[in-house]
Scaffold this motif. Structure first.
Motif, PDB file in Angstrom:
ATOM      1  N   SER A 381     -40.426  49.947  -1.207  1.00  0.00           N
ATOM      2  CA  SER A 381     -40.093  49.827  -2.796  1.00  0.00           C
ATOM      3  C   SER A 381     -40.082  48.420  -3.074  1.00  0.00           C
ATOM      4  O   SER A 381     -39.208  48.017  -4.176  1.00  0.00           O
ATOM      5  N   ILE A 382     -41.077  47.656  -2.553  1.00  0.00           N
ATOM      6  CA  ILE A 382     -41.079  46.204  -3.055  1.00  0.00           C
ATOM      7  C   ILE A 382     -42.194  46.273  -4.473  1.00  0.00           C
ATOM      8  O   ILE A 382     -41.968  45.652  -5.297  1.00  0.00           O
ATOM      9  N   ILE A 383     -42.888  47.534  -4.640  1.00  0.00           N
ATOM     10  CA  ILE A 383     -43.769  47.631  -5.507  1.00  0.00           C
ATOM     11  C   ILE A 383     -43.699  49.194  -5.803  1.00  0.00           C
ATOM     12  O   ILE A 383     -43.480  50.009  -4.844  1.00  0.00           O
ATOM     13  N   SER A 384     -44.039  49.544  -6.981  1.00  0.00           N
ATOM     14  CA  SER A 384     -44.163  50.952  -7.626  1.00  0.00           C
ATOM     15  C   SER A 384     -45.609  51.656  -7.295  1.00  0.00           C
ATOM     16  O   SER A 384     -46.502  50.637  -7.133  1.00  0.00           O
ATOM     17  N   SER A 385     -45.778  52.891  -7.448  1.00  0.00           N
ATOM     18  CA  SER A 385     -47.009  53.349  -7.338  1.00  0.00           C
ATOM     19  C   SER A 385     -47.936  52.946  -8.614  1.00  0.00           C
ATOM     20  O   SER A 385     -49.202  52.609  -8.591  1.00  0.00           O
ATOM     21  N   LYS A 386     -47.160  52.474  -9.746  1.00  0.00           N
ATOM     22  CA  LYS A 386     -47.734  52.132 -10.852  1.00  0.00           C
ATOM     23  C   LYS A 386     -48.370  50.755 -10.465  1.00  0.00           C
ATOM     24  O   LYS A 386     -49.471  50.170 -10.821  1.00  0.00           O
ATOM     25  N   HIS A 387     -47.688  49.812  -9.865  1.00  0.00           N
ATOM     26  CA  HIS A 387     -47.977  48.526  -9.584  1.00  0.00           C
ATOM     27  C   HIS A 387     -49.293  48.501  -8.360  1.00  0.00           C
ATOM     28  O   HIS A 387     -50.164  47.504  -8.829  1.00  0.00           O
ATOM     29  N   GLN A 453     -34.130  54.902 -19.722  1.00  0.00           N
ATOM     30  CA  GLN A 453     -33.945  53.832 -20.816  1.00  0.00           C
ATOM     31  C   GLN A 453     -33.950  52.291 -19.850  1.00  0.00           C
ATOM     32  O   GLN A 453     -34.399  51.449 -20.303  1.00  0.00           O
ATOM     33  N   LEU A 454     -33.516  52.318 -18.411  1.00  0.00           N
ATOM     34  CA  LEU A 454     -33.562  51.453 -17.596  1.00  0.00           C
ATOM     35  C   LEU A 454     -35.022  50.951 -17.379  1.00  0.00           C
ATOM     36  O   LEU A 454     -35.377  49.714 -17.489  1.00  0.00           O
ATOM     37  N   MET A 455     -35.853  51.866 -17.223  1.00  0.00           N
ATOM     38  CA  MET A 455     -37.192  51.716 -17.026  1.00  0.00           C
ATOM     39  C   MET A 455     -37.932  51.057 -18.050  1.00  0.00           C
ATOM     40  O   MET A 455     -38.674  50.276 -17.995  1.00  0.00           O
ATOM     41  N   LYS A 456     -37.460  51.522 -19.365  1.00  0.00           N
ATOM     42  CA  LYS A 456     -38.081  50.895 -20.575  1.00  0.00           C
ATOM     43  C   LYS A 456     -37.633  49.562 -20.688  1.00  0.00           C
ATOM     44  O   LYS A 456     -38.530  48.662 -21.095  1.00  0.00           O
ATOM     45  N   VAL A 457     -36.406  49.181 -20.347  1.00  0.00           N
ATOM     46  CA  VAL A 457     -35.779  47.802 -20.653  1.00  0.00           C
ATOM     47  C   VAL A 457     -36.923  47.066 -19.503  1.00  0.00           C
ATOM     48  O   VAL A 457     -36.927  45.683 -19.956  1.00  0.00           O
ATOM     49  N   THR A 458     -36.997  47.376 -18.094  1.00  0.00           N
ATOM     50  CA  THR A 458     -37.557  46.486 -17.197  1.00  0.00           C
ATOM     51  C   THR A 458     -38.887  46.644 -17.258  1.00  0.00           C
ATOM     52  O   THR A 458     -39.577  45.929 -16.250  1.00  0.00           O
ATOM     53  N   GLY A 459     -39.522  47.477 -18.105  1.00  0.00           N
ATOM     54  CA  GLY A 459     -41.053  47.605 -17.985  1.00  0.00           C
ATOM     55  C   GLY A 459     -41.406  48.428 -16.846  1.00  0.00           C
ATOM     56  O   GLY A 459     -42.653  48.184 -16.110  1.00  0.00           O
ATOM     57  N   GLY A 460     -40.426  49.353 -16.362  1.00  0.00           N
ATOM     58  CA  GLY A 460     -40.769  49.986 -15.040  1.00  0.00           C
ATOM     59  C   GLY A 460     -40.858  49.057 -13.751  1.00  0.00           C
ATOM     60  O   GLY A 460     -40.994  49.365 -12.653  1.00  0.00           O
ATOM     61  N   ASN A 461     -40.208  48.077 -13.808  1.00  0.00           N
ATOM     62  CA  ASN A 461     -40.165  47.042 -12.719  1.00  0.00           C
ATOM     63  C   ASN A 461     -38.810  47.071 -12.020  1.00  0.00           C
ATOM     64  O   ASN A 461     -38.189  45.960 -11.810  1.00  0.00           O
ATOM     65  N   VAL A 462     -38.205  48.088 -11.775  1.00  0.00           N
ATOM     66  CA  VAL A 462     -36.930  48.491 -11.139  1.00  0.00           C
ATOM     67  C   VAL A 462     -37.170  49.204  -9.933  1.00  0.00           C
ATOM     68  O   VAL A 462     -37.765  50.195 -10.087  1.00  0.00           O
ATOM     69  N   PRO A 464     -36.438  52.374  -8.162  1.00  0.00           N
ATOM     70  CA  PRO A 464     -35.913  53.644  -8.673  1.00  0.00           C
ATOM     71  C   PRO A 464     -34.754  54.269  -7.876  1.00  0.00           C
ATOM     72  O   PRO A 464     -33.851  54.988  -8.248  1.00  0.00           O
ATOM     73  N   ASP A 465     -34.782  53.970  -6.533  1.00  0.00           N
ATOM     74  CA  ASP A 465     -33.815  54.471  -5.417  1.00  0.00           C
ATOM     75  C   ASP A 465     -32.551  53.995  -5.682  1.00  0.00           C
ATOM     76  O   ASP A 465     -31.236  54.435  -6.055  1.00  0.00           O
ATOM     77  N   VAL A 466     -32.597  52.744  -5.672  1.00  0.00           N
ATOM     78  CA  VAL A 466     -31.406  51.499  -5.944  1.00  0.00           C
ATOM     79  C   VAL A 466     -30.773  51.844  -7.159  1.00  0.00           C
ATOM     80  O   VAL A 466     -29.607  51.924  -7.221  1.00  0.00           O
TER      81      VAL A 466
END
Length: 479
Positions: A381-387, A453-462, A464-466
């Protein structure tokens, strides 16, 4: 066609994957400058003597064993005598009387799922001829191919449709590819297919005259040639004429077969023993050792991929269509056992990049090591599948940076710090305080809304599990 039965037998000429030729020291390499990969033996110089390529015999034994054939351990060779411009010696060294393999079979799977055993009559070793190119009423001869080791595999006339013929060649190609016997590239001529096609009235026990269609260079053209030839022969018989026994070629521009010559009888070749190669008795222990060290076949890998690795049969089949992709997959999962994730990226994202740029795996910078590193970043979970989709094209084009270095340079690491995530969530929870009372009745709707909304604020850069764990904790505190 309801009144006729199709009879098909197939002869395959397969170039052996050796470094030198079957009976001489000329090197083997495709696509080189014409007449540069040759030796005195290849050109039939007076006084030159053939010697047998040991590696060629090993590869032939692997093929014989995989095709469930009887192995002939007394190795003898014969001369097939004929004059043709591509045969400089005036004869071809082959195995007419004592083939190294006989009476085998290969199971195929038809498009409808039905299985059928195709009976194989013989497999013998021989040498290839030179390549002819016809241009402007001239014939150019390239002896680079002259003397390259071949195995010829001859089926019995047991196939009854284009589906069966195509499935047989596809399966044979797969077996020989994974054995390392040949690279079996039909477009380069290392796998050549001759079709023997005839038709007969249903119920008849007699074979009609067969027509040989030479040197098919693709599975799709095989199907077209069979369909055209069946139609042509049917029309001849229905007009009360006799189908002539002949050799034809397939013209892929017209989709038709064209007559080349009347079919020569085998007696015309005046076969006799090759006097310059004495009989060779293969050691039984050596033969057993060659077989014991045989590479794993695609069928064996397919079972392992599905039953042990949990891949779908369709994903397993996609990987196994290409030996290079198969090796890449297995090297990667030896580094990180995330079987499904590795397979998914390999057959979707990576294959898409290859197709887009018309490249193969060997043409790009991606290695199993840095691919496994990228998968590990996702797993941790250092990067997402999008990254991953963002950095993958960079990894493919350059090996100067590791995946982690690319992630750090582009600031793509997911936010995983609990305090940071909590601080980001507080204003979001405050803005949605009217939604929170619904948590007990519709917990998934509430948590997903907050997460979105959290994903939107961070640009998906968070992470998800945590983040979800913290969302649930904070919401439950507030309600």
């Amino acid at each position: 066609m309801n009144n006729f039965e199709i009879i098909i037998g197939i002869e395959n000429h397969v170039e052996l994957k050796t470094k030198s030729k079957m009976f001489g020291l000329g090197p083997v390499s495709y696509g080189e400058t014409p007449n540069t990969m040759i030796s005195e033996v290849d050109l039939g110089y007076p006084g030159t003597l053939p010697s047998v390529n040991k590696k060629g015999i090993e590869l032939a034994i692997l093929a014989v064993n995989a095709l469930n054939m009887k192995i002939e351990t007394l190795l003898t060779f014969d001369r097939k005598n004929y004059f043709y411009p591509d045969l400089v010696k005036g004869f071809q060294i082959t195995q007419q009387f004592n083939p190294i393999g006989s009476e085998g079979n290969l199971e195929i799977t038809l498009p409808n799922g039905e299985k059928k055993n195709i009976l194989i009559e013989r497999l013998h070793i021989e040498e290839d001829t030179a390549k002819q190119t016809h241009k402007n009423n001239l014939t150019y001869i390239d002896y680079n191919r002259s003397g390259v080791g071949l195995i010829e595999i001859v089926t019995k006339p047991v196939m009854r449709s284009a589906d069966e013929a195509c499935a047989y060649v596809e399966k044979l190609r797969e077996v020989l590819l994974f054995l390392g016997v040949s690279d079996v590239k039909m477009n380069e001529g290392s796998l050549r297919t001759d079709l023997n096609i005839s038709i007969r009235p249903i119920g008849s026990k007699e074979f009609s005259n067969k027509v040989e269609v030479k040197n098919m260079n693709s599975i799709s053209n095989m199907r077209k040639a069979i369909e055209f030839e069946v139609k042509r022969q049917t029309e001849i018989i229905m007009s009360n004429s006799i189908v002539e026994q002949e050799t034809r070629r397939f013209d892929d521009t017209t989709g038709q077969t064209i007559s080349m010559r009347s079919k020569a009888d085998a007696l015309d070749y005046k076969y006799f023993r090759e006097p310059n190669i004495m009989p060779i008795q293969l050691d039984d222990n050596w033969v057993k050792k060659v077989i014991a060290e045989s590479p794993e076949l695609a069928d064996q890998k397919r079972v392992k991929y599905v039953e042990e690795f949990g891949l779908s049969i369709s994903d397993a089949n996609i990987i196994l269509t290409n030996l290079e992709i198969t090796k890449f997959f297995e090297e990667t999962i030896n580094l990180i056992p995330s079987y499904s994730k590795v397979a998914n990226y390999l057959i979707t994202d990576i294959q898409s990049e290859l197709n887009k740029n018309n490249k193969e795996l060997k043409d790009i910078k991606l290695t199993p090591f840095n691919f496994a590193q990228m998968i590990e970043l996702i797993e941790k979970s250092i990067i997402s599948s999008k990254h991953a989709k963002t950095i993958l094209p960079i990894i493919i084009e350059s090996n100067h940076e590791t995946p982690l270095e690319i992630v750090e340079r582009m600031n793509l690491k997911l936010i995983s710090d609990e305090k940071t995530i909590t601080n980001l969530l507080e204003p979001i929870l405050e803005a949605n305080k009217e939604l929170l009372p619904q948590y007990h009745e519709r917990p998934e709707r509430v948590t997903k809304t907050i997460m979105g909304q959290l994903m939107k604020v961070t640009g998906g850069n968070v992470n998800p599990d945590v983040s979800m764990s913290i969302i649930i904790k904070l919401v439950e505190q507030k309600v």
